[in-house]
Design a protein around this motif. Structure first.
Motif, PDB file in Angstrom:
ATOM      1  N   LEU A  17     -39.339  61.211  74.259  1.00 45.19           N
ATOM      2  CA  LEU A  17     -40.395  61.617  75.180  1.00 45.19           C
ATOM      3  C   LEU A  17     -40.158  63.027  75.710  1.00 45.19           C
ATOM      4  CD1 LEU A  17     -41.025  58.336  77.179  1.00 45.19           C
ATOM      5  CD2 LEU A  17     -42.534  59.417  75.523  1.00 45.19           C
ATOM      6  N   LEU A  18     -38.907  63.333  75.984  1.00 48.53           N
ATOM      7  CA  LEU A  18     -38.596  64.694  76.431  1.00 48.53           C
ATOM      8  C   LEU A  18     -38.824  65.695  75.310  1.00 48.53           C
ATOM      9  CD1 LEU A  18     -35.364  64.034  78.528  1.00 48.53           C
ATOM     10  CD2 LEU A  18     -37.666  64.510  79.369  1.00 48.53           C
ATOM     11  N   GLY A  19     -38.613  65.261  74.076  1.00 48.25           N
ATOM     12  CA  GLY A  19     -38.852  66.125  72.938  1.00 48.25           C
ATOM     13  C   GLY A  19     -40.312  66.492  72.773  1.00 48.25           C
ATOM     14  N   LEU A  20     -41.193  65.646  73.265  1.00 43.63           N
ATOM     15  CA  LEU A  20     -42.620  65.939  73.183  1.00 43.63           C
ATOM     16  C   LEU A  20     -43.000  67.135  74.043  1.00 43.63           C
ATOM     17  CD1 LEU A  20     -44.185  62.386  73.252  1.00 43.63           C
ATOM     18  CD2 LEU A  20     -43.969  63.919  71.308  1.00 43.63           C
ATOM     19  N   ALA A  21     -42.130  67.507  74.965  1.00 41.21           N
ATOM     20  CA  ALA A  21     -42.418  68.658  75.808  1.00 41.21           C
ATOM     21  C   ALA A  21     -42.428  69.951  74.983  1.00 41.21           C
ATOM     22  CB  ALA A  21     -41.400  68.759  76.933  1.00 41.21           C
ATOM     23  N   ALA A  22     -41.761  69.929  73.848  1.00 39.36           N
ATOM     24  CA  ALA A  22     -41.771  71.076  72.945  1.00 39.36           C
ATOM     25  C   ALA A  22     -42.962  70.919  72.014  1.00 39.36           C
ATOM     26  CB  ALA A  22     -40.468  71.145  72.170  1.00 39.36           C
ATOM     27  N   CYS A  23     -44.129  71.333  72.459  1.00 35.72           N
ATOM     28  CA  CYS A  23     -45.386  71.005  71.789  1.00 35.72           C
ATOM     29  C   CYS A  23     -45.584  71.643  70.424  1.00 35.72           C
ATOM     30  CB  CYS A  23     -46.560  71.414  72.673  1.00 35.72           C
ATOM     31  SG  CYS A  23     -46.794  70.346  74.070  1.00 35.72           S
ATOM     32  N   GLY A  24     -45.328  72.892  70.299  1.00 40.18           N
ATOM     33  CA  GLY A  24     -45.689  73.622  69.094  1.00 40.18           C
ATOM     34  C   GLY A  24     -46.842  74.557  69.401  1.00 40.18           C
ATOM     35  N   ASP A  25     -46.968  75.598  68.619  1.00 39.99           N
ATOM     36  CA  ASP A  25     -47.986  76.619  68.876  1.00 39.99           C
ATOM     37  C   ASP A  25     -49.329  76.308  68.226  1.00 39.99           C
ATOM     38  OD1 ASP A  25     -46.227  78.143  70.417  1.00 39.99           O
ATOM     39  OD2 ASP A  25     -45.442  79.161  68.640  1.00 39.99           O
ATOM     40  N   THR A  26     -49.307  75.636  67.089  1.00 38.00           N
ATOM     41  CA  THR A  26     -50.544  75.334  66.378  1.00 38.00           C
ATOM     42  C   THR A  26     -50.769  73.829  66.362  1.00 38.00           C
ATOM     43  OG1 THR A  26     -49.480  75.102  64.227  1.00 38.00           O
ATOM     44  CG2 THR A  26     -50.180  77.335  64.871  1.00 38.00           C
ATOM     45  N   LEU A  27     -51.963  73.418  65.981  1.00 35.27           N
ATOM     46  CA  LEU A  27     -52.284  71.998  65.899  1.00 35.27           C
ATOM     47  C   LEU A  27     -51.353  71.295  64.906  1.00 35.27           C
ATOM     48  CD1 LEU A  27     -54.294  69.869  66.964  1.00 35.27           C
ATOM     49  CD2 LEU A  27     -55.697  70.370  64.965  1.00 35.27           C
ATOM     50  N   GLY A  28     -51.066  71.938  63.789  1.00 36.75           N
ATOM     51  CA  GLY A  28     -50.162  71.366  62.788  1.00 36.75           C
ATOM     52  C   GLY A  28     -48.752  71.181  63.317  1.00 36.75           C
ATOM     53  N   GLU A  29     -48.244  72.180  64.036  1.00 37.20           N
ATOM     54  CA  GLU A  29     -46.909  72.071  64.619  1.00 37.20           C
ATOM     55  C   GLU A  29     -46.866  70.963  65.666  1.00 37.20           C
ATOM     56  OE1 GLU A  29     -45.911  75.896  66.188  1.00 37.20           O
ATOM     57  OE2 GLU A  29     -45.513  76.755  64.221  1.00 37.20           O
ATOM     58  N   ALA A  31     -48.702  68.239  65.767  1.00 32.50           N
ATOM     59  CA  ALA A  31     -48.716  66.959  65.072  1.00 32.50           C
ATOM     60  C   ALA A  31     -47.366  66.678  64.411  1.00 32.50           C
ATOM     61  CB  ALA A  31     -49.827  66.936  64.029  1.00 32.50           C
ATOM     62  N   LEU A  32     -46.771  67.699  63.811  1.00 27.73           N
ATOM     63  CA  LEU A  32     -45.483  67.524  63.141  1.00 27.73           C
ATOM     64  C   LEU A  32     -44.375  67.175  64.125  1.00 27.73           C
ATOM     65  CD1 LEU A  32     -43.969  67.696  60.456  1.00 27.73           C
ATOM     66  CD2 LEU A  32     -43.563  70.103  60.940  1.00 27.73           C
ATOM     67  N   LEU A  33     -44.292  67.905  65.223  1.00 28.27           N
ATOM     68  CA  LEU A  33     -43.250  67.632  66.213  1.00 28.27           C
ATOM     69  C   LEU A  33     -43.441  66.266  66.869  1.00 28.27           C
ATOM     70  CD1 LEU A  33     -42.998  71.151  67.875  1.00 28.27           C
ATOM     71  CD2 LEU A  33     -41.270  70.039  66.457  1.00 28.27           C
ATOM     72  N   GLY A  34     -44.667  65.930  67.206  1.00 31.54           N
ATOM     73  CA  GLY A  34     -44.940  64.627  67.797  1.00 31.54           C
ATOM     74  C   GLY A  34     -44.660  63.494  66.827  1.00 31.54           C
ATOM     75  N   ALA A  57     -47.587  61.685  66.903  1.00 32.44           N
ATOM     76  CA  ALA A  57     -48.397  62.853  66.548  1.00 32.44           C
ATOM     77  C   ALA A  57     -49.665  62.914  67.390  1.00 32.44           C
ATOM     78  CB  ALA A  57     -48.749  62.824  65.063  1.00 32.44           C
ATOM     79  N   ALA A  58     -50.343  61.777  67.491  1.00 33.06           N
ATOM     80  CA  ALA A  58     -51.586  61.744  68.272  1.00 33.06           C
ATOM     81  C   ALA A  58     -51.324  62.041  69.746  1.00 33.06           C
ATOM     82  CB  ALA A  58     -52.253  60.382  68.128  1.00 33.06           C
ATOM     83  N   ALA A  59     -50.264  61.478  70.279  1.00 32.70           N
ATOM     84  CA  ALA A  59     -49.950  61.684  71.701  1.00 32.70           C
ATOM     85  C   ALA A  59     -49.596  63.141  71.977  1.00 32.70           C
ATOM     86  CB  ALA A  59     -48.805  60.772  72.126  1.00 32.70           C
ATOM     87  N   ASN A  60     -48.812  63.746  71.098  1.00 32.27           N
ATOM     88  CA  ASN A  60     -48.410  65.132  71.329  1.00 32.27           C
ATOM     89  C   ASN A  60     -49.588  66.084  71.204  1.00 32.27           C
ATOM     90  OD1 ASN A  60     -46.267  66.929  71.995  1.00 32.27           O
ATOM     91  ND2 ASN A  60     -46.297  67.666  69.895  1.00 32.27           N
ATOM     92  N   VAL A  61     -50.438  65.865  70.213  1.00 31.41           N
ATOM     93  CA  VAL A  61     -51.621  66.717  70.058  1.00 31.41           C
ATOM     94  C   VAL A  61     -52.526  66.566  71.272  1.00 31.41           C
ATOM     95  CG1 VAL A  61     -53.735  67.063  68.730  1.00 31.41           C
ATOM     96  CG2 VAL A  61     -51.550  66.850  67.549  1.00 31.41           C
ATOM     97  N   ALA A  62     -52.752  65.326  71.696  1.00 29.70           N
ATOM     98  CA  ALA A  62     -53.618  65.091  72.858  1.00 29.70           C
ATOM     99  C   ALA A  62     -53.057  65.772  74.102  1.00 29.70           C
ATOM    100  CB  ALA A  62     -53.789  63.595  73.102  1.00 29.70           C
ATOM    101  N   TYR A  63     -51.755  65.648  74.314  1.00 26.56           N
ATOM    102  CA  TYR A  63     -51.132  66.259  75.491  1.00 26.56           C
ATOM    103  C   TYR A  63     -51.245  67.780  75.440  1.00 26.56           C
ATOM    104  CZ  TYR A  63     -47.685  67.514  78.982  1.00 26.56           C
ATOM    105  OH  TYR A  63     -47.056  68.059  80.076  1.00 26.56           O
TER     106      TYR A  63
END
Length: 71
Positions: A17-29, A31-34, A57-63
């Motif tokens: 969950l803490l890792g989700l804080a590192a979102c990524g710059d693009t939509l692809g990133e 989704a990949l990180l999540g 992936a869905a949760a990270n993109v949504a956030y």
């Protein structure tokens, strides 16, 4: 003498969950990180890694799309 053990699944879930804080710059990133965080958490918790990856992936993109200033 009582010994206390730490169950690994909640610890991995918290780290993921803490890792989700590192979102990524693009939509692809995002989704990949999540997906990686969700899949890893599912494996650690004994769940289905594909389901975990999809949810992560869905949760990270949504956030990240909802709160871009926090990513």
């Amino acid at each position: 003498m009582d010994t206390h053990t730490i169950k690994p699944a909640p610890v991995f879930a918290l780290v993921a969950l803490l890792g989700l804080a590192a979102c990524g710059d693009t939509l692809g990133e995002q989704a990949l990180l999540g997906g990686a965080a969700g899949g890893g958490t599912a494996v650690a918790a004994g769940g289905d890694p594909l389901t975990g990856a999809a949810v992560g992936a869905a949760a990270n993109v949504a956030y990240c799309q909802t709160y871009p200033e926090r990513c």
